[in-house]
Scaffold this motif. Structure first.
Motif, PDB file in Angstrom:
ATOM      1  N   LYS A   1      96.169 -51.604 -32.535  1.00  0.00           N
ATOM      2  CA  LYS A   1      96.133 -51.056 -33.909  1.00  0.00           C
ATOM      3  C   LYS A   1      96.538 -52.159 -34.899  1.00  0.00           C
ATOM      4  CE  LYS A   1      97.882 -47.362 -36.768  1.00  0.00           C
ATOM      5  NZ  LYS A   1      99.098 -46.780 -37.214  1.00  0.00           N
ATOM      6  N   HIS A   2      97.640 -52.842 -34.573  1.00  0.00           N
ATOM      7  CA  HIS A   2      98.082 -53.930 -35.466  1.00  0.00           C
ATOM      8  C   HIS A   2      97.020 -55.002 -35.585  1.00  0.00           C
ATOM      9  CE1 HIS A   2     101.970 -52.422 -36.258  1.00  0.00           C
ATOM     10  NE2 HIS A   2     102.229 -52.272 -34.978  1.00  0.00           N
TER      11      HIS A   2
ATOM     12  N   LYS B   1      93.872 -54.704 -35.293  1.00  0.00           N
ATOM     13  CA  LYS B   1      92.752 -54.214 -36.099  1.00  0.00           C
ATOM     14  C   LYS B   1      93.142 -54.190 -37.588  1.00  0.00           C
ATOM     15  CE  LYS B   1      89.279 -50.569 -35.740  1.00  0.00           C
ATOM     16  NZ  LYS B   1      88.634 -49.688 -34.809  1.00  0.00           N
ATOM     17  N   GLU B   2      94.373 -53.756 -37.861  1.00  0.00           N
ATOM     18  CA  GLU B   2      94.787 -53.651 -39.270  1.00  0.00           C
ATOM     19  C   GLU B   2      95.016 -55.014 -39.902  1.00  0.00           C
ATOM     20  OE1 GLU B   2      97.083 -49.354 -39.152  1.00  0.00           O
ATOM     21  OE2 GLU B   2      98.246 -51.194 -39.032  1.00  0.00           O
ATOM     22  N   GLU B   3      95.567 -55.925 -39.103  1.00  0.00           N
ATOM     23  CA  GLU B   3      96.009 -57.182 -39.711  1.00  0.00           C
ATOM     24  C   GLU B   3      95.051 -58.350 -39.548  1.00  0.00           C
ATOM     25  OE1 GLU B   3      99.931 -57.618 -38.134  1.00  0.00           O
ATOM     26  OE2 GLU B   3     100.454 -55.659 -38.982  1.00  0.00           O
TER      27      GLU B   3
ATOM     28  N   LYS C   1      89.479 -56.237 -38.732  1.00  0.00           N
ATOM     29  CA  LYS C   1      89.226 -54.831 -39.098  1.00  0.00           C
ATOM     30  C   LYS C   1      87.959 -54.280 -38.421  1.00  0.00           C
ATOM     31  CE  LYS C   1      86.957 -55.722 -43.569  1.00  0.00           C
ATOM     32  NZ  LYS C   1      85.660 -55.946 -42.944  1.00  0.00           N
TER      33      LYS C   1
ATOM     34  N   TYR D   1      91.778 -44.771 -34.770  1.00  0.00           N
ATOM     35  CA  TYR D   1      91.179 -46.114 -34.785  1.00  0.00           C
ATOM     36  C   TYR D   1      90.518 -46.468 -33.447  1.00  0.00           C
ATOM     37  CZ  TYR D   1      95.568 -47.197 -32.445  1.00  0.00           C
ATOM     38  OH  TYR D   1      96.629 -47.198 -31.576  1.00  0.00           O
TER      39      TYR D   1
END
Ligand code: SF4
Length: 469
Positions: free
Chosen positions: A98-99, A101-103, A106, A132
């Protein structure tokens, strides 16, 4: 969207299992062009082998393999349900993704498959809290991966396809083997034993044996490609063929695989219930069937074994163990669960008694981990975590003593070793003896992939040291 359903998964029907053949449509063949994939695998050899299929399917779509998740466009987690720990690891990894993908990425596409994907609660949780995650596919949907992935890439929606009722057997799924000398060959899928603690009959479905001709064809190809060893895989390989309308069984299959001339044949996992005298005779007859048997006992208490639904008593197990020990030079390893609900100190002491009788050459020991939806989850737990940890500690002290004794018996012997590659110990090679013992030894890298003679010079609890002859 197709979700898992335990009621469906528990049903066993008489429908004939059909054979179908894997193929992909030309229209999706390039969806991986200039993209990289990374697969993280948890759990048993069945999962490792499924990952070999997943990688090959992705490469057919023109993806290339990334070194790690940071470098990938698509990450797939091939998960395991057998214990809580495996669950936690996979969810922990999802958190890290998740991190990522977010940081950093994307556009990262995340997929979840394997046994956890067959669990109702897990899929519900992914749909609610892990939005996600781009796609989820079950163990019966493995061969649909190219289409599921294509849909996830095209629609940007969460795609979930998990059949609860097992499908047919799919042949010709491509495979990217992780090892050039040792190969896994599935001989069956699913399990009908329903041991009360086990989630596998729900996540892998009813027993379906592959046609012997397909298995032998695959092994013959491995022989031609220079492979030295096959491991015949299944949740309960000894029950191979019980779902056929003929008498062909594991004993016959073992013999036919041995006759292909592959230098080493192994098989796992064996439920004691289905281990026949005929199998023992075949193992004795063919030197290329390795004298190394994994025979999970789980407990030494007949009371606990009954509650586990294992269908044998302590006495039955010992009788079979004694017969197996008539195979020359054989080693026997096992699995043991401590702290099963209702296990009391006297039951545990019976397990220790059995271990002291069998003196296993290796053992995988665990504290009971309840799996949601299984009958054992509802049984009354008679011991505290502290008691269970104490039992595990006492058990491990004893089993470790026997591993060391078993290894010490090898001192001075010259053994056949299939050389895997460089050892973790710098400058050495490593490989496995016919009895499945890890050995580190000095030798030239030209020996990798060959079966060589090695003299055992030192014995430790977990491995041997040696010298190439
Ligand atoms: S035989 Fe093995 S896979 Fe089948 S239910 Fe029992 S423990 Fe699970």
């Amino acid at each position: 969207m197709q979700l898992p359903d335990y009621k469906e998964a528990r049903k066993r029907n008489k429908e004939v299992v059909e054979k179908e053949y894997y193929s992909i449509d030309d229209s999706i063949i390039n969806i991986g062009l200039n993209k990289k994939y990374y697969v993280k695998t948890y759990g048993c050899q069945m999962n490792e082998h499924d990952t070999e299929n997943i990688k090959a399917m992705l490469e057919q779509l023109n993806f290339t393999e990334a070194l790690d998740q940071e470098d990938a466009d698509v990450v797939i987690l091939n998960t395991c349900s057998i214990r809580e720990n495996a669950h936690n690891k996979a969810f922990g990894m999802l958190g890290r993704l998740k991190h990522l993908k977010e940081e950093k990425n994307k556009d990262l596409i995340i997929g979840v498959c394997g046994c956890m994907a067959q669990e109702e609660k897990v899929v519900e949780e992914i749909m609610k809290k892990y939005k996600y995650v781009n796609f989820v596919f079950g163990t019966h949907n493995l061969h649909h991966l190219p289409y599921i992935l294509n849909e996830a890439l095209k629609t940007k929606k969460q795609v979930i396809e998990v059949f609860s009722k097992e499908g047919n057997i799919t042949e010709d799924i491509p495979v990217k083997r992780a090892n050039r000398y040792k190969a896994f060959v599935n001989i069956m899928y699913g399990c009908d034993k329903f041991c009360t603690y086990c989630i596998v009959p729900y996540t892998r479905g009813k027993q379906r044996s592959r046609d012997k001709d397909d298995i032998i064809k695959e092994v013959n190809k491995l022989v031609k490609d220079g492979y030295q060893e096959v491991t015949l895989l299944g949740q309960n390989v000894n029950a191979y063929g019980k779902d056929f309308n003929n008498d062909y069984n594991m004993e016959n299959l073992l013999e036919d695989v041995a006759k292909t001339g592959i230098p080493r044949v192994r098989f796992m996992t064996s439920h004691p219930w289905d281990f026949t005298d005929g199998m023992i005779e075949v193992i004795k007859k063919y030197p290329n069937i390795m004298p190394s048997i994994h025979l999970p006992v789980q407990s030494g208490s007949s009371k606990v074994l009954k509650l586990m639904g294992r269908r044998y008593t302590k006495e039955d197990y010992i009788k079979l163990f004694d017969k197996i020990k008539t195979i020359p030079n054989v080693t026997v390893s096992t699995d043991i669960i401590v702290g099963f609900p209702s296990e009391e100190e006297e039951d545990f002491e019976e397990t220790l008694e059995l271990v002291n009788y069998c003196k296993f050459d290796n053992a995988y020991t665990f504290i009971f981990s309840p799996r949601k939806g299984t009958p054992a989850e509802k049984l009354e737990d008679k011991s505290t975590l502290k008691e269970k940890e104490d039992r595990l500690h006492r058990l491990n002290e004893i089993v470790n003593k026997y591993f060391l004794e078993s290894n010490q018996k090898m001192l001075g012997k010259v053994v056949d070793v299939l050389v895997d590659g460089p050892s973790e110990k710098e400058g050495l090679l490593c490989g496995y003896t016919d009895t499945n013992k890890l050995i580190n030894f000095e030798g030239d890298s030209s020996l990798i992939g060959k079966i060589v003679k090695v003299e055992v010079t030192d014995a430790k609890t977990w491995s041997l040291d040696g010298k190439a002859k």
